[in-house]
Design an enzyme around this catalytic site. Structure first.
Site, PDB file in Angstrom:
ATOM      1  N   GLN A 191       0.842  -1.190   0.000  1.00  0.00           N
ATOM      2  CA  GLN A 191       0.000   0.000   0.000  1.00  0.00           C
ATOM      3  C   GLN A 191       0.885   1.251   0.000  1.00  0.00           C
ATOM      4  OE1 GLN A 191      -3.574  -0.567   2.871  1.00  0.00           O
ATOM      5  NE2 GLN A 191      -1.933  -1.850   3.682  1.00  0.00           N
ATOM      6  N   ASN A 192       2.187   1.038   0.186  1.00  0.00           N
ATOM      7  CA  ASN A 192       3.101   2.166   0.344  1.00  0.00           C
ATOM      8  C   ASN A 192       3.428   2.807  -1.005  1.00  0.00           C
ATOM      9  OD1 ASN A 192       3.046   1.449   3.007  1.00  0.00           O
ATOM     10  ND2 ASN A 192       4.982   0.314   2.943  1.00  0.00           N
ATOM     11  N   ASP A 231       6.196   4.829  -1.294  1.00  0.00           N
ATOM     12  CA  ASP A 231       7.550   5.379  -1.128  1.00  0.00           C
ATOM     13  C   ASP A 231       8.609   4.697  -1.990  1.00  0.00           C
ATOM     14  OD1 ASP A 231       7.557   3.741   2.123  1.00  0.00           O
ATOM     15  OD2 ASP A 231       8.132   2.912   0.170  1.00  0.00           O
ATOM     16  N   HIS A 285      -1.277   1.466  -4.405  1.00  0.00           N
ATOM     17  CA  HIS A 285      -1.687   2.873  -4.296  1.00  0.00           C
ATOM     18  C   HIS A 285      -0.780   3.817  -5.070  1.00  0.00           C
ATOM     19  CE1 HIS A 285      -3.747   1.675  -0.268  1.00  0.00           C
ATOM     20  NE2 HIS A 285      -4.446   1.310  -1.334  1.00  0.00           N
ATOM     21  N   CYS A 296      -1.275  18.731 -22.088  1.00  0.00           N
ATOM     22  CA  CYS A 296      -2.645  19.287 -22.164  1.00  0.00           C
ATOM     23  C   CYS A 296      -2.797  20.563 -21.351  1.00  0.00           C
ATOM     24  CB  CYS A 296      -3.653  18.232 -21.680  1.00  0.00           C
ATOM     25  SG  CYS A 296      -3.588  17.940 -19.905  1.00  0.00           S
ATOM     26  N   GLY A 306       2.748  -4.492   9.040  1.00  0.00           N
ATOM     27  CA  GLY A 306       2.783  -3.031   9.207  1.00  0.00           C
ATOM     28  C   GLY A 306       1.623  -2.302   8.575  1.00  0.00           C
ATOM     29  N   SER A 332      -2.585  -1.083   9.311  1.00  0.00           N
ATOM     30  CA  SER A 332      -3.717  -1.038  10.254  1.00  0.00           C
ATOM     31  C   SER A 332      -4.916  -1.759   9.642  1.00  0.00           C
ATOM     32  CB  SER A 332      -4.074   0.419  10.548  1.00  0.00           C
ATOM     33  OG  SER A 332      -4.348   1.097   9.322  1.00  0.00           O
ATOM     34  N   ASN A 384       2.924  -6.766  13.442  1.00  0.00           N
ATOM     35  CA  ASN A 384       2.569  -5.369  13.667  1.00  0.00           C
ATOM     36  C   ASN A 384       2.989  -5.007  15.085  1.00  0.00           C
ATOM     37  OD1 ASN A 384       1.052  -2.872  14.045  1.00  0.00           O
ATOM     38  ND2 ASN A 384      -0.058  -3.451  12.201  1.00  0.00           N
ATOM     39  N   GLU A 437       1.063  -3.284  16.927  1.00  0.00           N
ATOM     40  CA  GLU A 437      -0.196  -3.155  17.695  1.00  0.00           C
ATOM     41  C   GLU A 437      -1.196  -4.173  17.171  1.00  0.00           C
ATOM     42  OE1 GLU A 437      -1.903   0.706  16.782  1.00  0.00           O
ATOM     43  OE2 GLU A 437      -2.322   0.108  14.704  1.00  0.00           O
TER      44      GLU A 437
END
Ligand code: BV8
Length: 256
Positions: free
Chosen positions: A103-104, A106, A121, A152, A189, A191, A215, A217
């Site tokens: 999903q990163n 970077d 993403h 354009c 990593g 959520s 993770n 958490e």
């Protein structure tokens, strides 16, 4: 910190045939890249990132959104992959069938050497035009912010998927098919709240795969995971690769 990994998890990974890994911002945290929710500290703390990462926000205030991404690019440009990224490269090399879905935005997985991967993403280093989606690698120097598309004349934007925008059909199909066919799904990593990425571990589980979560958490998927390992991915993943007995070429190469 000693990492306690259950023996049955080690056995499961060592014998896995088809593995899918989903990563989120937590994998890049040890590279110093703020997680998505932290990406609104300092002058950006007055904004909700989910309010900025939308086409509506860009249409309303293109300068503000462009400058937020310039600021995030500046945080990422000096970031280096960490041991979690390299451990995933070693897993890709060792496992019969492997797909990394990140999903990163970077680019750190690619930089570390991951190749069987999907950037669900998009990627903050890439730019496209807001009106027609032209991929743009060069534009004339200008004081105008955001700069304009050389094809354009529309405003330029980062080539990332904003909230309310669809994920590339091909990427989503590939990720979904792999999740449905895998025998082991590893969530690292994240959520696990952003759709449709957060559905992938559920699809895998429904189709009979075992699910591992790594993770710092508990998250939305901890209850459904077969193993939920609490700790930093940069510590757990290299240890896991060694415990399984896979070569640690990428991990060792990075250490030099
Ligand atoms: C879409 C790019 C449809 C931009 C991002 C159904 C139900 C509810 C909502 C929806 C739904 N369907 C769609 C939605 C809306 C929305 C959504 O999911 N909203 C959420 C808020 C509920 N989804 C969408 O809009 C998606 N599009 O569905 O389109 C459609 C279809 C056709 C046509 C038109 C439309 C698009 C979603 C993509 C959004 N773009 N990124 C940018 O980055 O600027 S998502 C963005 O947030 C990040 O990329 C990242 O993926 C996400 C944050 O998630 P995480 O990566 O998990 O990061 P987070 O900070 O939350 O968590 C980090 C975790 O790491 C934590 O748990 C932490 O404990 C852990 N951690 C920290 N350090 C470590 C660690 N773990 C291990 N080791 C460590 N060291």
């Amino acid at each position: 910190m000693p990492v306690d990994i259950p023996k049955d998890l080690i056995t499961e990974l060592a014998s896995a045939e088809r593995v899918v890994v989903l990563t989120g911002a937590g994998v890049s945290a040890e590279s110093g890249v703020p997680t998505f929710r932290e990406a609104h500290t300092g002058l950006w703390s007055q904004y909700d990132p989910r309010e900025l990462a939308t086409p509506q926000a860009f249409a309303r205030n293109p300068r503000l959104v462009w400058e937020w991404y310039e600021w995030r690019r500046s945080l990422i440009q000096n970031a280096k992959p960490n041991r979690a990224h390299y451990a995933l490269v070693d897993l890709e090399q060792a496992l019969p069938t492997f797909l990394l879905v990140t999903q990163n935005i970077d680019g750190l997985h690619w930089l570390a050497g991951s190749r069987d991967m999907i950037e669900l993403h998009g990627n903050i280093a890439r730019t496209k035009c807001f009106e027609e989606g032209h991929a743009v690698t060069w534009w004339a120097e200008t004081d105008e912010i955001p700069p304009r598309c050389p094809y354009c004349g529309g405003p330029l934007r980062p080539d990332v998927v904003w909230f309310g925008e669809g994920i590339s059909e091909q990427s989503l199909r590939t990720a979904t098919d792999a999740a449905a066919a895998c025998d082991l799904f590893v969530c690292i990593g994240t959520s696990a709240v952003v759709h449709p990425a957060s559905q992938l571990p559920l699809i895998a589980k429904r189709m009979g795969a075992r699910v591992i979560e790594i993770n710092t958490e508990q998250t939305a998927i901890s209850v459904m995971a077969d193993w939920s390992i609490l700790g930093k991915s940069g510590e757990i993943l290299p240890h896991l690769v060694r415990e399984v007995g896979f070569p640690t070429t990428a991990i060792d190469g990075a250490a030099q």
